[in-house]
Design a protein around this motif. Structure first.
Motif, mmCIF file in Angstrom:
data_model
loop_
_atom_site.group_PDB
_atom_site.id
_atom_site.type_symbol
_atom_site.label_atom_id
_atom_site.label_comp_id
_atom_site.label_asym_id
_atom_site.label_seq_id
_atom_site.Cartn_x
_atom_site.Cartn_y
_atom_site.Cartn_z
ATOM 1 N N PHE A 1 42.629 25.290 34.548
ATOM 2 C CA PHE A 1 43.133 26.173 35.603
ATOM 3 C C PHE A 1 43.671 27.463 35.000
ATOM 4 C CE2 PHE A 1 46.426 27.778 38.450
ATOM 5 C CZ PHE A 1 45.714 27.877 39.635
ATOM 6 N N ARG A 2 44.412 27.354 33.887
ATOM 7 C CA ARG A 2 44.929 28.562 33.230
ATOM 8 C C ARG A 2 43.778 29.453 32.764
ATOM 9 N NH1 ARG A 2 48.482 24.888 30.695
ATOM 10 N NH2 ARG A 2 47.440 25.169 28.681
ATOM 11 N N LYS A 3 42.696 28.836 32.331
ATOM 12 C CA LYS A 3 41.520 29.603 31.929
ATOM 13 C C LYS A 3 40.929 30.337 33.125
ATOM 14 C CE LYS A 3 37.002 29.084 29.669
ATOM 15 N NZ LYS A 3 36.032 28.117 29.094
ATOM 16 N N LYS A 4 40.898 29.652 34.273
ATOM 17 C CA LYS A 4 40.394 30.289 35.495
ATOM 18 C C LYS A 4 41.274 31.479 35.889
ATOM 19 C CE LYS A 4 37.931 26.550 37.872
ATOM 20 N NZ LYS A 4 36.723 27.306 38.225
ATOM 21 N N VAL A 5 42.583 31.291 35.763
ATOM 22 C CA VAL A 5 43.511 32.387 36.101
ATOM 23 C C VAL A 5 43.234 33.596 35.221
ATOM 24 C CG1 VAL A 5 45.926 33.103 36.088
ATOM 25 C CG2 VAL A 5 45.317 30.849 36.950
ATOM 26 N N SER A 6 43.061 33.355 33.917
ATOM 27 C CA SER A 6 42.772 34.446 32.983
ATOM 28 C C SER A 6 41.468 35.152 33.337
ATOM 29 C CB SER A 6 42.698 33.890 31.562
ATOM 30 O OG SER A 6 42.353 34.888 30.643
ATOM 31 N N GLU A 7 40.457 34.369 33.679
ATOM 32 C CA GLU A 7 39.164 34.958 34.017
ATOM 33 C C GLU A 7 39.220 35.743 35.319
ATOM 34 O OE1 GLU A 7 36.627 31.584 33.985
ATOM 35 O OE2 GLU A 7 36.400 31.528 31.796
ATOM 36 N N VAL A 8 39.999 35.249 36.286
ATOM 37 C CA VAL A 8 40.148 35.971 37.562
ATOM 38 C C VAL A 8 40.830 37.312 37.324
ATOM 39 C CG1 VAL A 8 41.372 35.989 39.767
ATOM 40 C CG2 VAL A 8 40.099 33.966 39.083
ATOM 41 N N PHE A 9 41.878 37.346 36.480
ATOM 42 C CA PHE A 9 42.555 38.603 36.167
ATOM 43 C C PHE A 9 41.625 39.557 35.421
ATOM 44 C CE2 PHE A 9 46.651 36.397 36.937
ATOM 45 C CZ PHE A 9 47.241 37.356 37.732
ATOM 46 N N GLN A 10 40.783 39.009 34.544
ATOM 47 C CA GLN A 10 39.809 39.836 33.848
ATOM 48 C C GLN A 10 38.811 40.440 34.833
ATOM 49 O OE1 GLN A 10 38.015 37.505 30.725
ATOM 50 N NE2 GLN A 10 39.936 37.284 29.590
ATOM 51 N N GLN A 11 38.339 39.616 35.792
ATOM 52 C CA GLN A 11 37.435 40.120 36.826
ATOM 53 C C GLN A 11 38.101 41.237 37.612
ATOM 54 O OE1 GLN A 11 35.968 35.616 37.870
ATOM 55 N NE2 GLN A 11 35.772 37.129 39.471
ATOM 56 N N TRP A 12 39.378 41.029 37.961
ATOM 57 C CA TRP A 12 40.104 42.015 38.758
ATOM 58 C C TRP A 12 40.286 43.313 37.964
ATOM 59 C CZ3 TRP A 12 45.190 44.071 38.264
ATOM 60 C CH2 TRP A 12 45.630 44.788 39.386
ATOM 61 N N SER A 13 40.572 43.173 36.668
ATOM 62 C CA SER A 13 40.756 44.361 35.812
ATOM 63 C C SER A 13 39.456 45.151 35.681
ATOM 64 C CB SER A 13 41.246 43.936 34.424
ATOM 65 O OG SER A 13 42.501 43.309 34.504
ATOM 66 N N ARG B 1 36.930 45.156 37.840
ATOM 67 C CA ARG B 1 36.632 45.790 39.132
ATOM 68 C C ARG B 1 37.508 47.030 39.336
ATOM 69 N NH1 ARG B 1 36.322 40.465 43.100
ATOM 70 N NH2 ARG B 1 34.405 39.593 42.211
ATOM 71 N N ARG B 2 38.765 46.910 38.936
ATOM 72 C CA ARG B 2 39.672 48.043 39.082
ATOM 73 C C ARG B 2 39.226 49.204 38.206
ATOM 74 N NH1 ARG B 2 46.249 47.820 38.067
ATOM 75 N NH2 ARG B 2 46.691 49.942 38.760
ATOM 76 N N ALA B 3 38.826 48.868 36.955
ATOM 77 C CA ALA B 3 38.344 49.910 36.042
ATOM 78 C C ALA B 3 37.069 50.554 36.567
ATOM 79 C CB ALA B 3 38.099 49.310 34.659
ATOM 80 N N ALA B 4 36.169 49.722 37.108
ATOM 81 C CA ALA B 4 34.918 50.237 37.662
ATOM 82 C C ALA B 4 35.175 51.138 38.867
ATOM 83 C CB ALA B 4 34.004 49.081 38.048
ATOM 84 N N THR B 5 36.142 50.727 39.710
ATOM 85 C CA THR B 5 36.495 51.535 40.881
ATOM 86 C C THR B 5 37.081 52.877 40.457
ATOM 87 O OG1 THR B 5 36.943 49.521 42.154
ATOM 88 C CG2 THR B 5 37.853 51.592 42.997
ATOM 89 N N SER B 6 37.962 52.837 39.459
ATOM 90 C CA SER B 6 38.574 54.076 38.961
ATOM 91 C C SER B 6 37.523 55.010 38.371
ATOM 92 C CB SER B 6 39.631 53.754 37.907
ATOM 93 O OG SER B 6 40.654 52.960 38.445
#
Length: 352
Positions: free
Chosen positions: A318-330, A332-337
């Protein structure tokens, strides 16, 4: 126990099974502990609700946003988080009810809906743990011969059936829960108005059998087999089963937390059924069970907060999933910027 405005109806009874709904007076004196309990109930419920909703929403967001499909165990644990979220969404209504001197201000429909939601959590949470126990049992004890049974589509069907079963077993709360005026106490109480003592004992017996005896028997059998299988794999050093072992350790931790939180409540419920069936008796026992019902109900509700904490502390996957979700979000945020900067740059070039 004589009914008092500060203790009518008992929160445990009104929330789960209505054992204090008998308005007949008895010769048992009221315990002094009621005043302390009724004063601290609203604060405890509010804190539990805020923390529990935040944590369980976080768990569901991680499961839903992760790019990989959920495993069978994660589908069941996600539904368990949803069941906990259902309970926690209903508890604020009871916090207001207790703070209001048990004068129910939300009307007849909400009286039924809120209590059905609480009752569904009692049944659904334990049966999602039954399903996840069976899944771990099959994964470790019969990994080859019954592997086809462990498919996400079957897990989703099982989850849907569990929700339906929980709703079916909550029908008594839907039928018998009502708002009634008690002018001697100056309140409109939301309570279980059973037609007779036989129906009340039947409903409470159903609660004990279907939410405790049957599921705990299945879970105990699966857990013993799981622990035995883990010992064998540890001795033989089966590296291929490491992923399954990690998932199983998390499940065992969730099961242990559930047992610690819920077993005392169900034991007191069984004793209370025997008391009202006149198998047991005595004012001292009645007062002790009333107070224990309150305390152990709060302990049971705490389980809805502990589960998501255990996912983070024990669940490495689960902690690995959390890390991967934050990486995905980062990303996407970088791509949007970058897209915004590119658009602005193109616009400026066009203007100049």
């Amino acid at each position: 126990m004589p009914l008092q405005p500060t203790s009518f109806p008992d929160f445990t009874a009104t929330a789960l099974h209505g054992d204090q709904n008998n308005t007949n007076s008895s010769d048992c004196p009221e315990s002094d502990a009621w005043s302390w309990l009724n004063t601290n109930q609203p604060v405890y419920i509010v804190l539990l609700t805020i923390l529990g909703i935040a944590l369980n929403v976080f768990v569901l967001v991680v499961f839903c946003l992760h790019k990989k499909a959920c495993t069978v165990a994660e589908i069941y644990l996600g539904n368990l988080a949803a069941a906990d979220l259902l309970l926690l969404s209903c508890l604020p209504f009871w916090a207001v009810n207790v703070a209001n001197g048990f004068d129910w201000p939300f009307g007849q429909i909400m009286c039924k809906v809120v209590n059905v939601g609480i009752k569904m959590n009692v049944y659904c949470s334990i049966y999602f743990l039954v399903l996840v126990s069976i899944d771990r049992y099959v994964a470790l004890v019969y990994p080859m011969s019954h592997g086809r049974m462990r498919k996400p589509k079957y897990a989703k069907v099982g989850s849907l059936l569990t929700w339906s079963f929980g709703l079916l077993l909550s029908v008594p709360a839907l039928v018998f829960r009502e708002v009634q005026n008690f002018p001697e106490y100056g309140i409109n109480a939301c309570y279980l108005n059973y037609p007779n003592n036989t129906v009340e004992l039947l409903c409470d017996g159903m609660l004990v059998i279907f939410s405790f005896i049957i599921p705990i028997s299945i879970i105990s059998f699966c857990t013993i087999k799981i622990i035995h299988s883990l010992k064998i794999q540890s001795i033989e050093r089966f590296n291929a089963e490491k992923t399954e072992q990690k998932a199983t350790i998390l499940v065992l931790a969730v099961l242990l937390a559930f047992l610690i939180c819920w077993v005392p409540f169900h034991v007191v419920t069984m004793l209370d059924v025997l008391l009202r069936a006149e198998v047991l008796g005595g004012c001292h026992l009645e007062n002790v069970l009333d107070i224990c019902n309150q305390i152990f109900t709060y302990l049971a509700f705490l389980n809805s907060v502990l589960n998501p904490i255990l996912y983070v502390i024990v669940g490495k996957n689960f902690r690995k999933k959390v890390s991967e979700v934050f990486q995905q979000w980062s990303k996407r945020r970088a791509a949007t910027s970058e897209s915004i900067r590119s658009t602005l740059s193109s616009t400026l070039k066009t203007l100049t």
